[in-house]
Design a protein around this motif. Structure first.
Motif, PDB file in Angstrom:
ATOM      1  N   MET A   1       0.851  -1.159   0.000  1.00  0.00           N
ATOM      2  CA  MET A   1       0.000   0.000   0.000  1.00  0.00           C
ATOM      3  C   MET A   1       0.903   1.229   0.000  1.00  0.00           C
ATOM      4  SD  MET A   1      -3.088   0.901   2.646  1.00  0.00           S
ATOM      5  CE  MET A   1      -3.824  -0.678   2.413  1.00  0.00           C
ATOM      6  N   SER A   2       0.551   2.189  -0.808  1.00  0.00           N
ATOM      7  CA  SER A   2       1.395   3.387  -0.928  1.00  0.00           C
ATOM      8  C   SER A   2       1.226   4.308   0.285  1.00  0.00           C
ATOM      9  CB  SER A   2       1.049   4.140  -2.204  1.00  0.00           C
ATOM     10  OG  SER A   2      -0.209   4.764  -2.063  1.00  0.00           O
ATOM     11  N   ARG A   3       2.210   5.157   0.482  1.00  0.00           N
ATOM     12  CA  ARG A   3       2.134   6.139   1.577  1.00  0.00           C
ATOM     13  C   ARG A   3       0.966   7.094   1.357  1.00  0.00           C
ATOM     14  NH1 ARG A   3       7.709   7.550   4.197  1.00  0.00           N
ATOM     15  NH2 ARG A   3       8.776   5.591   3.860  1.00  0.00           N
ATOM     16  N   THR A   4       0.721   7.438   0.102  1.00  0.00           N
ATOM     17  CA  THR A   4      -0.378   8.350  -0.217  1.00  0.00           C
ATOM     18  C   THR A   4      -1.709   7.745   0.220  1.00  0.00           C
ATOM     19  OG1 THR A   4       0.867   9.176  -2.109  1.00  0.00           O
ATOM     20  CG2 THR A   4      -1.501   9.621  -2.078  1.00  0.00           C
ATOM     21  N   THR A   5      -1.891   6.471  -0.043  1.00  0.00           N
ATOM     22  CA  THR A   5      -3.142   5.795   0.347  1.00  0.00           C
ATOM     23  C   THR A   5      -3.282   5.772   1.860  1.00  0.00           C
ATOM     24  OG1 THR A   5      -3.085   4.446  -1.646  1.00  0.00           O
ATOM     25  CG2 THR A   5      -4.444   3.638   0.182  1.00  0.00           C
ATOM     26  N   VAL A   6      -2.208   5.436   2.553  1.00  0.00           N
ATOM     27  CA  VAL A   6      -2.251   5.391   4.027  1.00  0.00           C
ATOM     28  C   VAL A   6      -2.562   6.768   4.586  1.00  0.00           C
ATOM     29  CG1 VAL A   6      -0.896   4.976   6.107  1.00  0.00           C
ATOM     30  CG2 VAL A   6      -0.723   3.399   4.164  1.00  0.00           C
ATOM     31  N   ARG A   7      -1.931   7.798   4.057  1.00  0.00           N
ATOM     32  CA  ARG A   7      -2.196   9.160   4.536  1.00  0.00           C
ATOM     33  C   ARG A   7      -3.651   9.560   4.281  1.00  0.00           C
ATOM     34  NH1 ARG A   7       3.370  11.172   2.214  1.00  0.00           N
ATOM     35  NH2 ARG A   7       4.667  10.771   4.015  1.00  0.00           N
ATOM     36  N   ARG A   8      -4.151   9.194   3.115  1.00  0.00           N
ATOM     37  CA  ARG A   8      -5.539   9.530   2.774  1.00  0.00           C
ATOM     38  C   ARG A   8      -6.503   8.873   3.776  1.00  0.00           C
ATOM     39  NH1 ARG A   8      -5.896   7.743  -2.559  1.00  0.00           N
ATOM     40  NH2 ARG A   8      -4.840   9.645  -3.124  1.00  0.00           N
ATOM     41  N   TRP A   9      -6.273   7.582   4.076  1.00  0.00           N
ATOM     42  CA  TRP A   9      -7.154   6.888   5.017  1.00  0.00           C
ATOM     43  C   TRP A   9      -7.010   7.443   6.433  1.00  0.00           C
ATOM     44  CZ3 TRP A   9     -11.045   3.510   4.194  1.00  0.00           C
ATOM     45  CH2 TRP A   9     -11.179   3.022   2.901  1.00  0.00           C
TER      46      TRP A   9
END
Length: 92
Positions: free
Chosen positions: A1-9
């Motif tokens: 999972m990308s950092r962008t996805t984790v930050r978004r969640w």
């Protein structure tokens, strides 16, 4: 999972807590099958065919389709089999 996805969640969770983690409505065509039909297919895909005396280790897509169609057909016939027999009146 990308950092962008984790930050978004994480951002969604921080803003709305657990409600922020729910799937958002999606654009596109609505679902074509009923939720009960989907539940049947998911249940079939998760069970072992051997438990139903089917000589397979897992269902393939085509076998899953045939088994789901067979079970749905049985569900549709059950109310018909339980109904009162129809008698036709004859004119005298």
């Amino acid at each position: 999972m990308s950092r962008t996805t984790v930050r978004r969640w994480l951002s969604r969770f921080a803003a709305r807590r657990c409600d922020g983690l729910q799937d958002r409505p999606r654009s596109g065509r609505p679902l074509a099958i009923q939720p009960s039909t989907r539940a049947l297919v998911v249940a079939l895909a998760c069970e072992r065919p051997a438990d139903r005396h089917v000589p397979l280790s897992r269902y393939s897509l085509s076998e899953l389709t045939l088994e789901a169609a067979h079970r749905l057909e049985q569900r549709m016939r059950e109310p018909l089999l339980q109904s009162e027999p129809v008698t036709l009146a004859t004119a005298a």
